[in-house]
Design a protein around this motif. Structure first.
Motif, PDB file in Angstrom:
ATOM      1  N   GLU A  36      37.622  51.724  35.420  1.00 44.56           N
ATOM      2  CA  GLU A  36      37.856  50.310  35.120  1.00 44.56           C
ATOM      3  C   GLU A  36      38.182  49.543  36.398  1.00 44.56           C
ATOM      4  O   GLU A  36      38.913  50.019  37.261  1.00 44.56           O
ATOM      5  CB  GLU A  36      38.983  50.151  34.100  1.00 44.56           C
ATOM      6  N   ASP A  37      37.626  48.345  36.511  1.00 40.82           N
ATOM      7  CA  ASP A  37      37.773  47.545  37.723  1.00 40.82           C
ATOM      8  C   ASP A  37      39.150  46.925  37.873  1.00 40.82           C
ATOM      9  O   ASP A  37      39.616  46.722  38.995  1.00 40.82           O
ATOM     10  CB  ASP A  37      36.723  46.430  37.745  1.00 40.82           C
TER      11      ASP A  37
ATOM     12  N   ASN B 135      43.858  43.000  39.955  1.00 40.74           N
ATOM     13  CA  ASN B 135      43.294  44.137  40.681  1.00 40.74           C
ATOM     14  C   ASN B 135      43.893  44.220  42.070  1.00 40.74           C
ATOM     15  O   ASN B 135      44.186  43.202  42.693  1.00 40.74           O
ATOM     16  CB  ASN B 135      41.774  43.988  40.803  1.00 40.74           C
ATOM     17  N   SER B 136      44.070  45.440  42.591  1.00 42.06           N
ATOM     18  CA  SER B 136      44.501  45.646  43.975  1.00 42.06           C
ATOM     19  C   SER B 136      43.538  46.596  44.661  1.00 42.06           C
ATOM     20  O   SER B 136      43.090  47.585  44.064  1.00 42.06           O
ATOM     21  CB  SER B 136      45.914  46.236  44.031  1.00 42.06           C
TER      22      SER B 136
ATOM     23  N   ALA C 259      36.277  39.425  38.861  1.00 42.63           N
ATOM     24  CA  ALA C 259      35.110  38.756  38.285  1.00 42.63           C
ATOM     25  C   ALA C 259      34.312  39.696  37.386  1.00 42.63           C
ATOM     26  O   ALA C 259      33.773  39.272  36.354  1.00 42.63           O
ATOM     27  CB  ALA C 259      34.226  38.219  39.406  1.00 42.63           C
ATOM     28  N   ALA C 260      34.238  40.981  37.770  1.00 36.96           N
ATOM     29  CA  ALA C 260      33.490  41.953  36.979  1.00 36.96           C
ATOM     30  C   ALA C 260      34.105  42.172  35.604  1.00 36.96           C
ATOM     31  O   ALA C 260      33.457  42.748  34.723  1.00 36.96           O
ATOM     32  CB  ALA C 260      33.389  43.283  37.725  1.00 36.96           C
ATOM     33  N   CYS C 261      35.328  41.731  35.406  1.00 40.30           N
ATOM     34  CA  CYS C 261      35.989  41.821  34.103  1.00 40.30           C
ATOM     35  C   CYS C 261      35.855  40.525  33.301  1.00 40.30           C
ATOM     36  O   CYS C 261      36.502  40.367  32.259  1.00 40.30           O
ATOM     37  CB  CYS C 261      37.456  42.173  34.279  1.00 40.30           C
TER      38      CYS C 261
ATOM     39  N   HIS D 248      30.441  46.257  36.042  1.00 44.15           N
ATOM     40  CA  HIS D 248      31.129  47.097  37.025  1.00 44.15           C
ATOM     41  C   HIS D 248      30.680  46.718  38.417  1.00 44.15           C
ATOM     42  O   HIS D 248      29.520  46.362  38.640  1.00 44.15           O
ATOM     43  CB  HIS D 248      30.839  48.574  36.759  1.00 44.15           C
ATOM     44  N   ASP D 249      31.620  46.795  39.345  1.00 41.72           N
ATOM     45  CA  ASP D 249      31.403  46.424  40.739  1.00 41.72           C
ATOM     46  C   ASP D 249      31.313  47.700  41.576  1.00 41.72           C
ATOM     47  O   ASP D 249      32.339  48.282  41.912  1.00 41.72           O
ATOM     48  CB  ASP D 249      32.573  45.533  41.194  1.00 41.72           C
TER      49      ASP D 249
END
Length: 321
Positions: A32-33, A48-49, A72-74, A208-209
């Motif tokens: 998960e991103d 996110n970090s 952004a991917a989420c 997903h990135d």
């Protein structure tokens, strides 16, 4: 050893999540991103970090985009950043370059840097930036939402970030025409997937990135998080001319080098054409590269008949070591 933790060590980290909070929609999970928390007004806060330390010439640029891309991917719009900056010495030129790059990229994205921490750490061999991005979403899009029958879309191409890093950090090792290297360095301008995600989040069941380990690892992570088997045709994966030339010269696989700049999405079969058309309307390159097959207890990606079930080590690490 460079790179992510091995699966067993990572599993121990992911098992330790602190206090229970019913507002958490997505906590720590392989593939998960970002994390997602439901706020009182019904919106979703995505966080996110990410740390970076290896791309020495454009470290600040990449730090901003790698963190914002995961948000952004989420399905969220990145809005705020904090950064933690460690410097091995008091080199003012490095400090100015890093902070200027971060400032410029954040302004370009319309994201505010709201805090952080900076210090000297003489034990380090190179600068390190750890960036946290936060954003808001109306609908959270996980990595693990892909469903059988979905079509797999990829924006831009494989190895965009890796190409730019190779063209700068390893410029002296590349016996290629100057114009090829100049165009490849320009790929730093293509690292953001924020515009890509704003289009695809309307259709995607999963996004997903791909970063470390490139597209291959990105596919494995999406498959694992979704509990599915993916089938991907390597010949369908877009690889830019500059990427192919530089990766061949350095002896690395375009599908196994840092992949920021591409966004991987699973889209329902009957909506994929509309999604591709919407991306084209925004001037964003995109291709269909495969399909989501059955749900399985042994998830992975079949790449031209070879089954890959575990993340691969990024090919660039051997060049740095």
């Amino acid at each position: 050893m460079l790179g992510k933790l091995d699966p067993d060590d990572l599993a121990r980290v992911l098992s330790r999540t602190g206090a229970r909070d019913d507002s958490v929609l997505m906590g720590p999970k392989y593939g998960e991103d970002a994390a997602a928390m439901r706020l009182d007004d019904g919106s979703v806060l995505v966080a996110n970090s990410d740390p970076l330390s290896l791309a020495k010439e454009r470290l600040g640029t990449l730090a901003v985009h790698v963190a914002c891309n995961d948000v952004a991917a989420c399905g969220a719009d990145p809005r705020w950043l904090t950064n933690v900056l460690f410097l091995p010495d008091d080199d003012e030129a490095t400090l100015d370059a890093l902070t200027t790059q971060m400032d410029e990229e954040a302004r370009e994205l319309g994201v505010a840097i709201v805090g952080g921490h900076s210090e000297y750490a003489p034990a380090l061999e190179r600068p390190m930036v750890a960036m946290t991005a936060l954003g808001l979403a109306d609908k959270y899009v996980p990595t693990g939402g892909a469903e059988p029958g979905d079509r797999l879309l990829l924006t831009k191409g494989a190895g965009v970030e890796g190409t730019a890093v190779l063209a700068t950090d390893f410029r002296d090792d590349l016996d290629l025409p100057a114009d090829v290297l100049e165009r490849a360095e320009g790929f730093f301008g293509d690292i953001s997937v924020v515009p890509d995600a704003r289009v695809l989040r309307e259709w995607a069941t999963a996004m997903h990135d791909p970063t470390e380990g490139g597209l291959v690892t990105g596919l494995v992570e999406l498959a694992s998080a979704s509990g599915v088997r993916l089938a991907v045709d390597r010949s369908a994966v877009p690889v830019r001319e500059e990427t192919a030339a530089i990766c061949e010269a350095m002896g690395v696989d375009p599908l196994r080098v840092f992949g920021s700049g591409a966004l991987l999405a699973a889209v329902p079969d009957d909506e994929a054409d509309d999604a591709l058309a919407a991306l084209d309307d925004e001037g964003i390159e995109a291709n269909e590269i495969g399909v989501v097959e059955e749900e399985t207890d042994d998830p992975g990606v079949e790449l031209d008949g070879d089954l890959v079930t575990e993340a691969v080590r990024d090919d660039l690490y051997d060049l740095w070591e």
